[in-house]
Write an enzyme that holds these catalytic residues in place. Structure first.
Site, mmCIF file in Angstrom:
data_model
loop_
_atom_site.group_PDB
_atom_site.id
_atom_site.type_symbol
_atom_site.label_atom_id
_atom_site.label_comp_id
_atom_site.label_asym_id
_atom_site.label_seq_id
_atom_site.Cartn_x
_atom_site.Cartn_y
_atom_site.Cartn_z
ATOM 1 N N THR A 72 16.870 35.633 1.681
ATOM 2 C CA THR A 72 16.915 34.837 2.908
ATOM 3 C C THR A 72 15.527 34.632 3.489
ATOM 4 O O THR A 72 15.157 33.508 3.866
ATOM 5 C CB THR A 72 17.839 35.501 3.944
ATOM 6 O OG1 THR A 72 19.179 35.513 3.440
ATOM 7 C CG2 THR A 72 17.805 34.752 5.267
ATOM 8 N N ASN A 151 25.927 30.221 -6.358
ATOM 9 C CA ASN A 151 26.414 31.590 -6.223
ATOM 10 C C ASN A 151 27.932 31.701 -6.283
ATOM 11 O O ASN A 151 28.471 32.760 -6.601
ATOM 12 C CB ASN A 151 25.921 32.194 -4.904
ATOM 13 C CG ASN A 151 26.180 31.297 -3.716
ATOM 14 O OD1 ASN A 151 25.684 30.167 -3.667
ATOM 15 N ND2 ASN A 151 26.944 31.775 -2.750
ATOM 16 N N GLN A 179 20.403 33.837 -7.906
ATOM 17 C CA GLN A 179 21.467 34.133 -8.873
ATOM 18 C C GLN A 179 21.001 34.037 -10.328
ATOM 19 O O GLN A 179 21.761 34.412 -11.236
ATOM 20 C CB GLN A 179 22.654 33.187 -8.654
ATOM 21 C CG GLN A 179 23.388 33.404 -7.350
ATOM 22 C CD GLN A 179 24.071 34.764 -7.257
ATOM 23 O OE1 GLN A 179 24.407 35.378 -8.262
ATOM 24 N NE2 GLN A 179 24.273 35.244 -6.039
ATOM 25 N N SER A 199 15.735 37.879 -5.265
ATOM 26 C CA SER A 199 16.127 39.023 -4.449
ATOM 27 C C SER A 199 16.415 40.216 -5.337
ATOM 28 O O SER A 199 17.109 40.096 -6.351
ATOM 29 C CB SER A 199 17.367 38.676 -3.622
ATOM 30 O OG SER A 199 17.755 39.757 -2.803
ATOM 31 N N HIS A 201 18.299 43.007 -5.026
ATOM 32 C CA HIS A 201 19.617 43.623 -5.186
ATOM 33 C C HIS A 201 20.569 42.788 -6.031
ATOM 34 O O HIS A 201 21.686 43.210 -6.317
ATOM 35 C CB HIS A 201 20.245 43.950 -3.822
ATOM 36 C CG HIS A 201 20.809 42.777 -3.079
ATOM 37 N ND1 HIS A 201 22.156 42.535 -2.992
ATOM 38 C CD2 HIS A 201 20.212 41.797 -2.371
ATOM 39 C CE1 HIS A 201 22.369 41.454 -2.262
ATOM 40 N NE2 HIS A 201 21.197 40.988 -1.874
ATOM 41 N N CYS A 325 28.351 36.469 1.951
ATOM 42 C CA CYS A 325 27.844 36.174 3.289
ATOM 43 C C CYS A 325 28.878 35.448 4.132
ATOM 44 O O CYS A 325 28.780 35.426 5.350
ATOM 45 C CB CYS A 325 26.578 35.316 3.197
ATOM 46 S SG CYS A 325 25.261 36.064 2.223
#
EC number: 2.8.1.7
Length: 386
Positions: A72, A151, A179, A199, A201, A325
């Site tokens: 983000t 995603n 992704q 990202s 994680h 999300c």
């Protein structure tokens, strides 16, 4: 009871090797990488090594990698940073209608600053067509932002063609690659990218650690002021343990990607073939071939997705109905709506995203659990015709 995790697009477990790499930087190697003494130098060396590992995953230069708190923030920095720096040239941005909220909400915020945003439609399979991108270009277009793979439905976009168009038109090109990084090959040079988001994680690294690739020479305005960390691009003392973990995850992903992607593709096709054959009134959302090797998004008539999730969870299978999300929102998925599904059809969706721990046995168990749950829900459904 057997517990099977099949929601890897939401988050992945921290790889044991990643945790082992991180632990020393919580304790004896605790130095601030901006400090000049030996404690600081040890931390700085670890950050530099991680930067090189992330760069290698993307075929980038280490100097083009900037560490952030995650996808983000990276999307915010890329889109706001490029837009604000280029606003004298123009105020028009192009994006797609199926982007993650980390892109859509940023674009929405920029309209309040006087920018204009065009939201591109997609095909029934979730593809952005290059022709629609070209048609949307205006004289004052400064940025195109199209995600690498969706995603929710896993469709992979034709970035190379869009990147070629952006280059010809001298328009900056950003992609949200959260992704795809670590799952399929990413070459920021061949894709013609000016900025790429990832990202930690999502690739078996830690939460709270991400990165943004910014091509050398791209002018971008920082959105966070402070002590000038990350070469003035992202102020704030570096999250050394998180950065170390992200670097190690990137290195592992690069080493294992080819083999793991093929294994995921095999499991994906095994499940898809079984579900679509054995369960009536079912279909696959997204492109049948141009999709992530780990992604399945099924649609089932006459059921409600949240109820299906609860039944599956009771059988030990963790899955999703869409973006994590948005999992608490009752509105239909904006992605499924964009590909032409009705609200009723959208609410009957199930997203399965496979990961390193999943086996053929897991896939077969999950298929049976899905079939049993769908059958049970349809028996109780008022939506099913007599």
């Amino acid at each position: 009871m057997k517990r099977i995790y099949m929601d890897h697009a939401a988050t992945t477990p921290l790889a044991p090797e990643v945790l082992d790499a991180m632990i020393p930087y919580f304790s004896e190697r605790f130095g601030n990488p901006s400090s000049l003494h030996s404690f600081g130098r040890v931390a700085r060396e670890a950050v530099d090594d991680a930067r090189s590992d992330v760069a290698a995953l993307l075929n980038a230069e280490p100097s083009e990698i900037y560490f952030t708190s995650g996808g983000t923030e990276s999307d915010n920095l890329a889109i706001k940073g490029i837009a604000r720096k280029s606003k004298k040239k123009g105020r028009h941005i192009i994006t797609s209608s199926i982007e993650h909220p980390a892109v859509l909400e940023v674009c929405k915020a920029l309209t309040r600053e006087g920018f204009e945003v065009t939201y591109l439609p997609v095909t029934r399979e979730g593809l952005v067509e290059v022709g629609t991108v070209e048609e949307a270009v205006q004289e004052d277009t400064i940025l195109i932002s199209v995600m690498h793979a969706n995603n929710e439905i896993g469709t992979i976009q034709p970035l190379e063609e869009i990147g070629r168009l952006a280059g010809e038109k001298e328009i900056y090109f950003h992609t949200d690659g959260v992704q795809t990084a670590g799952k399929i090959p990413v070459d920021v040079k061949s894709l013609g990218l000016d900025a790429f988001t990832l990202s930690g994680h999502k690739l078996y690294g830690p939460k709270g650690a991400g990165a943004l690739y910014i091509r050398k020479g791209v002018r971008i305005e920082s959105i966070q002021q402070g002590g000038g960390h990350e070469r003035g691009m992202r102020s704030g003392t570096e999250n050394v343990p998180g950065i170390v973990g992200l670097g190690r995850a990137a290195k592992i992903a690069k080493e294992n990607m080819a083999e793991e992607s093929e294994r995921m593709r095999s499991l994906r096709d095994r499940m898809s073939g079984w579900v679509l054959k054995e369960i009536e009134d079912s279909w696959l959302n997204g492109h049948p071939d141009k999709r992530l090797p780990s992604n399945l998004n099924f649609g089932f008539r006459y059921i409600e997705g949240e109820s299906l999730l609860l039944y599956l969870d009771a059988k030990g299978v963790a899955a999703s109905t869409g973006s994590a999300c948005s999992s608490k929102k009752l509105a239909a998925s904006h992605v499924l709506s964009a590909i032409g599904l009705s609200p009723v059809e959208s609410h009957g969706s199930l997203r399965i995203t496979l990961g390193m721990s999943n086996t053929e046995e897991d896939a077969d168990y999950a298929c049976r659990a899905i079939s049993d749950s769908v059958k049970r829900l349809r028996e109780m459904s008022a939506m099913r015709p007599e």
